[in-house]
Write an enzyme that holds these catalytic residues in place. Structure first.
Site, short mmCIF file in Angstrom:
data_model
loop_
_atom_site.label_atom_id
_atom_site.label_comp_id
_atom_site.label_asym_id
_atom_site.label_seq_id
_atom_site.Cartn_x
_atom_site.Cartn_y
_atom_site.Cartn_z
N ASP A 270 39.78 -19.74 3.85
CA ASP A 270 38.36 -19.40 3.72
C ASP A 270 38.10 -18.07 4.41
O ASP A 270 39.03 -17.41 4.89
CB ASP A 270 37.47 -20.50 4.30
CG ASP A 270 36.19 -20.69 3.47
OD1 ASP A 270 35.48 -19.68 3.27
OD2 ASP A 270 35.91 -21.81 3.02
N HIS A 313 31.63 -23.50 -9.72
CA HIS A 313 30.25 -23.60 -10.21
C HIS A 313 29.31 -22.64 -9.48
O HIS A 313 28.15 -22.50 -9.87
CB HIS A 313 29.74 -25.04 -10.14
CG HIS A 313 29.43 -25.55 -8.77
ND1 HIS A 313 28.74 -26.72 -8.58
CD2 HIS A 313 29.71 -25.07 -7.53
CE1 HIS A 313 28.60 -26.94 -7.27
NE2 HIS A 313 29.18 -25.96 -6.63
#
Length: 411
Positions: A270, A313
């Protein structure tokens, strides 16, 4: 036109099913948390909600039903205002508080009479309430602001940040009929400088707004708590020895997998600031390592599987293509790409209540990110156009899960 007796019968039958499931699981019928329910209970719950809404539509008729939907803007705006005024935060957890005393606790001045008008309206929708003396007390719905910090953070985010972009959908479509231009999406137009045709992205807005950034993370915590439990059952993890969890935050999901499957070595990737926090956690699992990585750059790790959970998404098709291609550069024959995301059904396929939730999420992704939820066909096209070595294996949706697991193998 709905058959009123038939809908009423279905409602009664599903209430019996849900009560039976509640008795079996020991869950509370009014807790709003369906995670303890089995597949039958979840299906009955969805059918009850759908049948109740059909009865309302049947009772009102087509025209009044449409007007009721449009008039709900008043409900939303009033509840939004009370949240932004921080009214629920100033109401005691137990007992009540008179209006004169309540307004003195608010940072924004408001007349007691006006505040009373607002609350006497929202209490009819179940938000806040009054006691017999006319003082303000909590309802079960508003009580989350004193009992559930994560859900409260999500509600504050929606009230201050999540609702307003919806009023820019029409203007966004006029500028960008494709819905793919991130800087002309509804949120970008909401946050743009006066007179500008473009605006900042969602993440750029949050970068300058630490309050709503924290609320966003609170909301994601609520979302994750309701979905993380499905990850361990969503795939045959016995076949995986090394896994890269891309965009895996502080390793909450990786920990669920590692705790259930002790043989897996997991690398969580991340942004630097997130990885720094993750490395400071005292509950780190020995099978999990953390690595700074930008998923728009080439994937540096060789592994059995690469996992994207609730990532795609948030991005439009062009950016998703970039993300998948960077992973593709590391794929070796036999490696798998695992994507866990909402998968849009075909119209009328499966539960109508589930379809509504998924399509609401789809429009939500559009308003905030100029992104989308995707159907299986769209997801396969996106992934397989990036690398023709990727062969689709299967889709699995765990019972009660908002998201599905999709898997591809590199040949």
């Amino acid at each position: 036109m709905f058959n009123l007796p038939e809908v009423a019968t279905r409602l009664s039958q599903n209430v019996e099913l849900l009560v039976d499931e509640i008795d079996k699981t020991g869950s509370q019928p009014n807790c709003g948390n369906p995670t303890l329910l089995g597949p039958k209970g979840l299906a009955a719950r969805d059918e009850i909600i759908l049948a109740a809404e059909k009865l309302l539509q049947q009772g009102r008729g087509p025209g009044p039903s449409l007007l009721s939907l449009l008039e709900s803007a008043v409900d939303i705006g009033t509840i939004q205002t009370l949240i932004r005024l921080e009214v629920p935060d100033q109401v005691p957890p137990t007992g009540s508080i008179p209006y004169d005393a309540l307004v003195k606790k608010l940072k924004t001045p408001v007349a007691p009479e006006l505040l009373q008008r607002l609350i006497r309206f929202t209490r009819l929708a179940g938000f806040l309430d009054e006691d017999e003396e006319g003082a303000v007390k909590h309802s079960p719905m508003s009580a989350i602001f004193v009992s559930d910090p994560d859900s409260a953070g999500q509600a504050r985010f929606m009230a201050d940040f999540g609702i307003r972009p919806c009023s820019f959908i029409y203007e966004s479509i006029k500028l960008d009929p494709s819905g793919e231009a991130t800087r002309q999406g509804p949120l970008a137009l909401m946050a743009r400088e006066p007179g500008a045709r473009e605006g900042p992205t969602f993440f750029e807005v949050l970068e300058k707004d630490p309050v709503n950034r924290n609320r966003w993370h609170d909301g994601m915590a609520v979302h994750n708590d309701s979905m993380v439990r499905h990850v361990a059952d969503a795939y045959d993890w016995d076949t995986v020895k090394s896994l890269v969890d891309i965009g895996g935050s502080e390793g909450h999901v990786a920990a669920v997998i590692a705790n259930a499957f002790a043989h897996i070595q997991i690398t969580v990737q991340d942004r630097p600031e997130i990885i720094e926090k993750a490395r400071q956690r005292v509950d780190r699992h020995r099978n999990i390592t953390f690595e700074e990585h930008d998923f728009f750059t080439p994937q540096p790790r060789i592994a059995d599987a690469y996992f994207l959970r609730l990532i795609l998404h948030d991005w439009n098709d062009a950016d998703c293509t970039r993300i998948v291609r960077q992973i593709s550069s590391a794929l070796r024959p036999g490696a798998r790409l695992l994507i866990m995301d909402a998968v849009l059904p075909e119209p009328g396929e499966g539960s109508l209540q589930s379809e509504r939730q998924l399509r609401r999420s789809d429009i939500g992704m559009y308003t905030l990110f100029s992104a989308k939820e995707r159907s299986l066909v769209q997801m396969r096209r996106l992934v397989e156009d990036c690398d023709d070595r990727l062969r689709f294996e299967k889709l699995y949706t765990p019972p009660g899960s908002h998201a599905s697991m999709l898997s591809w193998i590199c040949e």
